[in-house]
Write a protein that holds these residues in place. Structure first.
Motif, PDB file in Angstrom:
ATOM      1  N   GLY A  13      43.987  41.774  42.731  1.00 16.70           N
ATOM      2  CA  GLY A  13      42.790  41.310  42.297  1.00 16.70           C
ATOM      3  C   GLY A  13      42.366  40.132  43.225  1.00 16.70           C
ATOM      4  O   GLY A  13      41.068  40.198  43.406  1.00 16.70           O
ATOM      5  N   CYS A  14      43.117  39.320  44.088  1.00 21.39           N
ATOM      6  CA  CYS A  14      42.419  38.464  44.683  1.00 21.39           C
ATOM      7  C   CYS A  14      42.478  38.707  46.345  1.00 21.39           C
ATOM      8  O   CYS A  14      42.387  38.028  46.922  1.00 21.39           O
ATOM      9  CB  CYS A  14      43.074  36.851  44.392  1.00 21.39           C
ATOM     10  SG  CYS A  14      44.804  36.982  44.739  1.00 21.39           S
ATOM     11  N   ASP A  15      43.341  39.701  46.493  1.00 17.64           N
ATOM     12  CA  ASP A  15      43.633  40.188  47.713  1.00 17.64           C
ATOM     13  C   ASP A  15      44.308  39.323  48.649  1.00 17.64           C
ATOM     14  O   ASP A  15      44.026  39.121  49.575  1.00 17.64           O
ATOM     15  CB  ASP A  15      42.150  40.707  48.385  1.00 17.64           C
ATOM     16  CG  ASP A  15      42.432  41.653  49.832  1.00 17.64           C
ATOM     17  OD1 ASP A  15      43.832  42.028  49.857  1.00 17.64           O
ATOM     18  OD2 ASP A  15      41.570  41.680  50.655  1.00 17.64           O
ATOM     19  N   CYS A  16      45.273  38.714  48.016  1.00 17.82           N
ATOM     20  CA  CYS A  16      46.287  37.772  48.485  1.00 17.82           C
ATOM     21  C   CYS A  16      47.501  37.954  48.328  1.00 17.82           C
ATOM     22  O   CYS A  16      48.138  38.728  47.408  1.00 17.82           O
ATOM     23  CB  CYS A  16      45.717  36.341  47.928  1.00 17.82           C
ATOM     24  SG  CYS A  16      46.064  35.883  46.518  1.00 17.82           S
ATOM     25  N   ARG A  23      50.963  35.854  46.838  1.00 19.09           N
ATOM     26  CA  ARG A  23      51.315  34.740  46.079  1.00 19.09           C
ATOM     27  C   ARG A  23      52.579  34.293  46.270  1.00 19.09           C
ATOM     28  O   ARG A  23      53.774  35.196  46.171  1.00 19.09           O
ATOM     29  CB  ARG A  23      50.793  34.847  44.752  1.00 19.09           C
ATOM     30  CG  ARG A  23      50.695  33.597  43.911  1.00 19.09           C
ATOM     31  CD  ARG A  23      50.110  33.799  42.547  1.00 19.09           C
ATOM     32  NE  ARG A  23      48.586  33.705  42.636  1.00 19.09           N
ATOM     33  CZ  ARG A  23      47.791  34.417  42.236  1.00 19.09           C
ATOM     34  NH1 ARG A  23      48.041  35.415  41.667  1.00 19.09           N
ATOM     35  NH2 ARG A  23      46.491  34.282  42.364  1.00 19.09           N
ATOM     36  N   THR A  68      45.103  34.295  51.492  1.00 16.49           N
ATOM     37  CA  THR A  68      44.164  35.299  51.230  1.00 16.49           C
ATOM     38  C   THR A  68      44.009  36.265  52.589  1.00 16.49           C
ATOM     39  O   THR A  68      44.120  35.609  53.863  1.00 16.49           O
ATOM     40  CB  THR A  68      42.946  34.558  50.772  1.00 16.49           C
ATOM     41  OG1 THR A  68      43.024  33.750  50.005  1.00 16.49           O
ATOM     42  CG2 THR A  68      42.097  35.668  50.286  1.00 16.49           C
ATOM     43  N   ASP A  98      48.940  40.509  45.623  1.00 14.69           N
ATOM     44  CA  ASP A  98      48.019  40.754  44.140  1.00 14.69           C
ATOM     45  C   ASP A  98      46.693  41.242  44.654  1.00 14.69           C
ATOM     46  O   ASP A  98      46.024  40.685  45.475  1.00 14.69           O
ATOM     47  CB  ASP A  98      47.844  39.190  43.732  1.00 14.69           C
ATOM     48  CG  ASP A  98      46.864  39.236  42.301  1.00 14.69           C
ATOM     49  OD1 ASP A  98      46.307  40.123  42.021  1.00 14.69           O
ATOM     50  OD2 ASP A  98      46.820  38.033  41.583  1.00 14.69           O
ATOM     51  N   THR A 101      49.014  30.482  48.016  1.00 15.46           N
ATOM     52  CA  THR A 101      48.382  31.866  48.184  1.00 15.46           C
ATOM     53  C   THR A 101      48.049  31.940  49.511  1.00 15.46           C
ATOM     54  O   THR A 101      47.405  30.827  50.065  1.00 15.46           O
ATOM     55  CB  THR A 101      47.327  32.019  47.022  1.00 15.46           C
ATOM     56  OG1 THR A 101      46.349  31.221  47.341  1.00 15.46           O
ATOM     57  CG2 THR A 101      47.997  32.187  45.789  1.00 15.46           C
TER      58      THR A 101
END
Lengths: 417, 546
Positions: B256-259, B261, B270, B254, B268
């Motif tokens: 958006g969260c640089d993670c 999932r 990160t 993802d 998650t």
């Protein structure tokens, strides 16, 4: 590959251009395009020397049936490291053949891809071999052979299979007293120990390497080395060592253990299927039984290792590689051919049944590995070998088990991230 | 590339610009009457420059493919520079110096710089590629078969040309026998009348489609692997060229969260740029990481990690002792024998020389293994021959003695050879003169022979010291660093810094190239300082004696 061809063509064209003999700058362009088309369905397999010979005919057959070129390349040394480096550079093979305990390392380097085995295909393999190639819930390779330690004994010297280590020591001592042998047991230790070969005794003493998580995978956070059980196990191992019974010795190493057995200097050899060729050559009468444990101890569990085919994640021809690994290497014919190249029990049940009749040793080896533990394939396993082996060597040499094993546990825990 | 054509021409166009006087022959190079030499020279030049251009083009293809523009610019500049240099009549000294300089840069400077830059990264197992590689690996590794989904028989087909047409998966469900065609848009059911299905369930022909054979499909491997046919529960993916399964990537990146999932557990991970891994809140790391810059941490680890810094000093002292012991020992023994054979009263010297050279002629790699077995406690030749029960590699001092002994055996013939050569260069008149002056043989040796020998042999001794300082084979093939103290499995009594480094970097948690590079730099510094100091002293010595 095609880039190189294009480069050579271009080099030649340029050499001509430079000499003024003709050829224009544009001459290398079509050459590059043409060679792109020419080399399409090529599959490159990397294996070690022995397996290359067995694989070649089958690779050829696969190639002929399907109209593709299959190249089997022998990598005689450091296959795993070479593969990881080559994969990273983008010039590795499509398929690689190797031991299952590579999986953890290959996965963390993104070098191999899961293989989706159909349910019926999966059930054709022995359960333990599928468990071996499963990592993080994914099957990463197609197993073809499995191997484990067993006790090979010279039946002329020791007709009865020992039930316990104590039995074995008693027999060995008697033979020694009668000057029939010079050593009690040929179990390789070496100056720096050997975690693989001592493992049945370690488990029999109550030790473990890693605990397991809820889904049955090994848990790197639950390290057994350094725990009280492991210290107890090493106390028992130490009692068999140089300052104790003198059964386990650092002077017996990987280089001489089999040779010592075949020259009848000891009646018992703890080794795997790879030793059988030498033993047969020596013309000994022998039998194979499980490695015995300590009297009143736990089960002596050898490691069970599996040899498998993997699909390289960065191979140029992944679809074909998947086809070869998932749908072709799981055939009994290939497993039997590989068995003939090197006698290790096939992982494919059908293939094992096929060769069982002609080779009773296989069944005995498999029997000896029945209660074995799958050799952990988690990356953390790399941290075990060296410190564990050295602790073993030190204890066998007479060092205090408590401090030695505690220190080894600390070292191992320190290098597991 | 056109410059190459103008090469010979340009030389003749501006003859007046040549340095005058000293090289008149060069001006005549293109003259007709000097044709044989000119043609050969020209041909050699053309071939070499053509090869240079060819190698440059060969190297350019992967650079272009990998979009490494800086490397390409460097390549172009170097090639252009070479062409200029060898096509212009000027810069004569440079013509001789440049090849050597280029090779020096390529084979000496660049590797050292590369090692130095690696020392600042976490490059190693689990951190080899970049972040995108890691994300791809994580996502592919998480594709799982949808539970209870069917296994399809697959044929790869196209509506157009087999080599270029858009790909379609023709899949048949073995349970129901229905055949569908799938592409990136999804699955469409095909009419049973339009398709021919083989007994295994594989579609062998379908109206309007060309079925690709393995050879054709293999050529388009990448496209087949990339083709994902969306379905309700996940997506149809190929498993090879004859089966397809319904799979789902459980883990996804993802932005958006640089993670990463996990859709099954909701966990998650990160991205942590400091360590180059995806890390969960509970500290769990995903196995696939990427290479990041870690600053000085590889260097500070050597100092702050008690397991490493503690034994480092002890190892360093032994390392010096080993290097001095094996260099000094072999030198003394070799020189002694050379002196003995140099004596005019010695007979059969050639026979002795042949015998003495034998250990040197054996491959040290094999000899080290043989010596290792000879020192075996129970089965080794040494103990059996002398009726000893010494555990050679089991005791600290016996192991050290043993490895130096092996080095002595392996190394003295070399020293004997060079000392013999150097002795023959010393005029006998000098020693004769000292004996006339009433000096004893020992005095004349000390005052004349030894200093002259040392002038000749010092550079060799320094080189030999540097070599033995890092003599990995000598230790690794015999003791592997053993014996190890019971409470420390990382640092043995006979470990050199290099074997110790090797174990730290490659013995524990897989390969750690970054860390190994940092320690290599330490070793490099030590050897460089020792060599520099020794060479300075040698120079002073030369000034004294010459």
């Amino acid at each position: 590959m095609r880039i190189r061809t294009a480069g050579v063509v271009a080099a030649f064209a340029l050499a001509l251009a430079a000499s003024g003999c003709g050829g224009s700058d544009s001459s290398d362009e079509p050459a590059a395009q043409e060679s792109t088309k020419a080399s399409g369905g090529e599959l490159v397999i990397w294996a070690d020397d022995k397996r290359t010979a067995a694989l070649q005919p089958f690779a050829d057959k696969f190639g002929q049936e399907n109209g593709v070129t299959v190249k089997v390349e022998a990598i005689s040394k450091d296959l795993q490291t070479n593969f990881v480096t080559a994969a990273q550079q983008g010039n590795g093979p499509d398929v690689v053949v190797g031991a299952h305990d590579w999986i953890g390392n290959l996965v963390q380097n993104g070098a191999i891809e899961p293989v989706q085995l159909a349910a019926d295909k999966k059930s054709a393999f022995s359960e333990i071999s599928i468990k071996a190639v499963t990592f993080n819930g994914q099957v990463y390779g197609v197993p073809y052979a499995q191997e484990n330690l067993a006790l090979i004994r010279n039946t002329e010297l020791a007709p009865e299979a020992p039930k316990t280590i104590e039995d074995l020591v008693a027999t060995g001592k008697k033979l020694k007293a009668e000057k029939k042998v010079t050593e009690t047991l040929c179990l390789q230790v070496g100056q720096n120990g050997d975690a693989y070969h001592i493992y049945p005794l370690y488990t029999s003493g109550g030790g473990y390497l890693f605990g397991t998580t809820a889904n049955g995978d090994y848990d790197p956070k639950d390290l057994g080395v350094g725990k009280p059980e492991s210290i107890e196990a090493f106390k028992k191992i130490g009692a068999l060592g140089e300052k104790g019974e003198g059964v386990l010795k650092r002077s017996i190493a990987d280089t001489n253990s089999i040779a010592t057995f075949t020259s009848k200097k000891c009646a018992f050899l703890a080794s795997g299927p790879w030793a059988i060729t030498d033993v047969k050559k020596a013309g000994l009468k022998y039998d194979i039984s499980p490695v015995p444990g300590f009297a009143g101890g736990k089960e002596a569990q050898p490691f069970v290792g599996v040899q498998a085919f993997y699909v390289a994640a960065k191979g140029k021809n992944k679809a074909l590689a998947q086809e070869f690994v998932a749908n072709y290497t799981s055939t009994p014919e290939l497993a039997v051919a590989l068995y003939n190249a090197e006698p290790r029990p096939p992982a494919l049940t059908a293939a094992l049944d096929q060769v069982k009749g002609s080779d009773p040793d296989l069944v005995k080896f498999q029997e000896a590995g029945k209660n074995g533990q799958v050799l952990p394939a988690i990356p953390a396993m790399a941290a075990i070998w060296d410190p564990f082996g050295k602790a073993e060597a030190a204890v066998i040499g007479g060092a205090d088990p408590t401090t030695t094993v505690t220190a080894a546990g600390k070292t191992i825990a320190g290098s597991i991230k | 590339m056109t410059t190459s054509l103008s090469g010979p021409g340009s030389a003749s166009q501006a003859p007046g610009r040549e340095p005058t006087g000293s090289r008149p022959a060069r001006k005549r190079r293109t003259a007709r009457n000097d044709a044989p030499i000119t043609l050969t020279g020209l041909a050699v030049k053309v071939i070499l420059l053509g090869l240079t251009a060819g190698i440059a083009v060969w190297a350019a293809f992967p650079l272009v493919e990998g979009e490494k523009w800086a490397g390409l610019a460097l390549l172009a500049a170097t090639t252009a520079g070479l062409f200029y240099l060898y096509l212009t009549p000027r810069h004569i000294p440079a013509k001789y110096l440049v090849p050597g300089t280029l090779f020096l840069i390529a084979f000496q400077v660049l590797p050292v710089l590369y090692t130095a830059s690696t020392a600042f990264t976490n490059f190693g197992d689990g951190h080899r590629g970049d972040k995108d590689d890691a994300i791809v690996a994580i996502q592919t590794a998480s594709v799982k078969q949808v539970p209870g989904s069917a296994e399809y028989a697959l044929s790869v087909a196209t509506k157009g040309d087999p080599a270029t047409g858009p790909l379609v998966f023709l899949v048949s469900d073995p349970a129901t026998g229905t055949v569908s065609a799938g592409d990136a848009g999804g699955l469409t059911r095909l009419d049973a009348a339009d398709v021919t299905v083989a007994p295994g369930g594989k579609v062998t022909a379908a109206e309007g489609y060309t079925i690709l054979n393995f050879g054709q499909a293999g050529a388009r491997s990448q496209e087949i692997t990339d083709l994902v046919v969306p379905t309700d529960a996940g997506a149809l993916r190929s498993s090879g060229l004859s089966r397809a399964y319904e799979g789902r990537a459980v883990r996804a990146y993802d932005q958006g969260c640089d993670c990463i999932r996990d859709s099954e557990t909701g966990k998650t991970w990160t991205a942590d740029e400091a360590v180059g891994s995806f890390v969960a809140a509970d500290g769990e790391r995903l196995a696939q990481g990427w290479k990041v810059n870690v600053g000085l941490s590889n260097f500070t680890r050597v100092i702050t990690d008690g397991n490493i810094s503690g034994p480092f000093f002890g190892t360093l002292i032994w390392n010096f002792a080993f290097a001095i012991g094996s260099t000094g020992g072999t030198f003394l023994l070799g020189m002694f024998i050379a002196l003995a054979l140099h004596s005019p009263r010695m007979r059969y010297t050639n026979l002795y020389r042949v015998l003495l050279i034998l250990p040197y002629a054996m491959p040290s790699f094999a000899m080290l293994l043989v010596w290792r077995d000879m020192f075996n406690t129970d089965f080794g030749l040494v103990n059996n021959l002398f009726g000893l029960g010494v555990n050679w590699f089991g005791g600290e001092w016996t192991a050290r003695f043993a490895v130096i002994l092996v080095q002595l055996w392996l190394g003295y013939p070399y020293m004997f050879l060079v000392a013999t050569g150097a002795l023959q260069a010393i005029p006998r008149e000098l020693t004769e003169a000292t004996s006339v002056d009433g000096a004893s043989p020992w005095q004349s040796f000390r005052a004349v022979t030894l200093p002259l020998l040392l002038v000749a042999l010092s550079p060799l001794l320094i080189a030999s010291f540097a070599y033995n300082f890092n003599n990995f084979n000598a230790i690794y093939l015999t003791t592997e660093g053993a014996p190890f103290p019971a409470d420390n499995p990382t640092n043995g009594a006979t470990d050199l810094l290099i074997t110790y480094t090797y174990r730290l970097a490659f013995g524990g948690q897989g390969a750690e190239f970054g860390f190994a590079a940092a320690i290599s730099l330490f070793i490099f510094t030590i050897v460089a300082v020792v060599s520099a100091v020794s060479f300075r002293r040698t120079r002073k010595q030369e000034e004294v004696y010459s």
